[in-house]
Write an enzyme that holds these catalytic residues in place. Structure first.
Site, short mmCIF file in Angstrom:
data_model
loop_
_atom_site.label_atom_id
_atom_site.label_comp_id
_atom_site.label_asym_id
_atom_site.label_seq_id
_atom_site.Cartn_x
_atom_site.Cartn_y
_atom_site.Cartn_z
N HIS A 48 0.84 -1.20 0.00
CA HIS A 48 0.00 0.00 0.00
C HIS A 48 0.87 1.25 0.00
CE1 HIS A 48 -3.01 2.71 2.27
NE2 HIS A 48 -3.41 2.62 1.02
N ARG A 49 0.94 1.93 -1.15
CA ARG A 49 1.84 3.07 -1.31
C ARG A 49 3.29 2.66 -1.09
NH1 ARG A 49 -1.83 6.92 2.64
NH2 ARG A 49 -3.84 6.25 1.79
N ASP A 86 -0.76 6.11 -5.82
CA ASP A 86 -1.75 7.12 -6.16
C ASP A 86 -1.19 8.12 -7.15
OD1 ASP A 86 -3.66 6.46 -3.71
OD2 ASP A 86 -1.63 6.67 -2.92
N ASP A 141 -0.12 -2.36 4.33
CA ASP A 141 0.94 -1.43 4.70
C ASP A 141 2.26 -2.14 4.94
OD1 ASP A 141 -0.58 0.94 4.61
OD2 ASP A 141 -1.33 0.62 6.65
N GLU A 169 -3.96 3.94 -8.60
CA GLU A 169 -5.19 4.62 -8.19
C GLU A 169 -5.16 6.07 -8.67
OE1 GLU A 169 -7.56 6.38 -4.34
OE2 GLU A 169 -6.19 4.70 -4.00
#
Length: 228
Positions: free
Chosen positions: A6-7, A35, A222, A99
C-alpha cells in the site's frame, strides 16, 4: 492471492516515495498500489494527499506546483516521484495498482503506463465516472471501482450494475467487514459469481480476512512482510 504494498512499504519508508514503492519487491511482493495526481504543468506524480502537509509539513497543494517546484520539497532526502520515473525503475512483469486521484490524471496515466511498463496494471478510482469512461475507451486494459463510506448509500443492485461490462476488479475496504460484514460478504460472493476480481484494502492482519480468504484475489497492505 497477490500481495500488493500500500503506497509501497509505508511502515518502513515515507509512503509513495521511490524508496517506499520499490521496497516491497525486495521482500517478494507481487506488486504495489500507488496514487496519481497532476502537477500544475500536467505531470502525473505519485502522492496520495492533495497537499504536502503529511509529506514534508508544507501546506501547499500539489496541483499548485509545477514539477520543478514540487521537486524542491523533500522528506529525508526523498522527493515525490513522477509516474514515469517509477515505471522505469519498477521490476517488470509484476502487478501495479494505479489509483487515479483526479479525473484529469486518468487518461494520461493510462497512456504513460502503456508506454513505460510491461506487466499487469490495474487502474482504479473512487471516481466511477472516470472508470466508466476509461474502460469504454481502453477495452483491453484492467479497470476497477474503488469503494468507501461515500458509497454506502448505493444499493447492492446499483453496485453490481457497475460490473456488467468490461470491469476487472472491485476494490473494497477491509474495514467494511467490521461494520457491514453480512452485506459486504454477500456483495463479494455475487461479484465472484460474475468472475470479478476482489481487491481488499488496507489489510494489516491475516485475521482481517480469515473468513473470506477464498474469495480474495489481491490484498493491499501497509506491510507486505505480514503475508510473505
Amino acid at each position: 492471492m497477490k500481495i500488493l504494498g500500500h503506497r509501497g512499504l509505508p511502515v518502513l519508508y515515507k509512503e509513495n516515495t521511490l524508496q517506499s514503492l520499490l521496497a516491497p519487491f525486495s521482500f517478494g511482493a507481487d506488486g504495489i498500489e500507488t496514487d496519481v495526481r497532476l502537477t500544475k504543468d500536467g505531470v502525473p506524480v505519485l502522492i496520495h494527499d492533495e497537499t504536502l502537509t503529511n509529506f514534508c509539513g508544507a501546506g501547499v497543494r500539489v496541483g499548485d506546483l509545477t514539477l520543478a517546484e514540487l521537486k524542491e520539497y523533500k522528506s529525508n532526502g526523498e522527493t515525490i516521484p513522477t509516474l514515469e520515473e517509477f515505471l522505469k525503475l519498477a521490476p517488470k512483469n509484476r502487478c501495479l495498482n494505479i489509483e487515479v486521484k483526479e479525473y484529469e490524471a486518468g487518461e494520461l496515466s493510462v497512456l504513460i503506463c502503456k508506454t513505460f511498463y510491461e506487466g499487469e496494471i490495474i487502474f482504479s478510482s473512487f471516481n466511477h465516472r472516470l472508470i466508466n469512461e476509461l474502460k469504454e475507451r481502453y477495452s483491453g486494459l484492467k479497470f476497477g471501482y474503488l469503494f468507501d463510506e461515500q458509497h454506502i448509500s448505493m444499493s447492492d443492485e446499483e453496485i453490481l450494475a457497475l460490473f456488467d461490462k468490461n470491469t476487472y476488479s472491485a476494490h473494497l475496504p477491509v474495514i467494511g467487514l467490521l461494520y457491514f460484514p453480512e452485506r459486504l460478504v454477500n456483495i463479494i460472493k455475487e461479484l465472484k459469481k460474475r468472475e470479478i476480481k476482489i481487491v481488499l484494502w488496507t489489510v494489516n492482519s491475516k485475521n482481517d480476512i480469515a473468513r473470506i480468504t477464498e474469495y480474495v484475489d489481491y490484498v493491499i497492505t501497509d506491510d507486505v512482510r505480514i503475508f510473505l
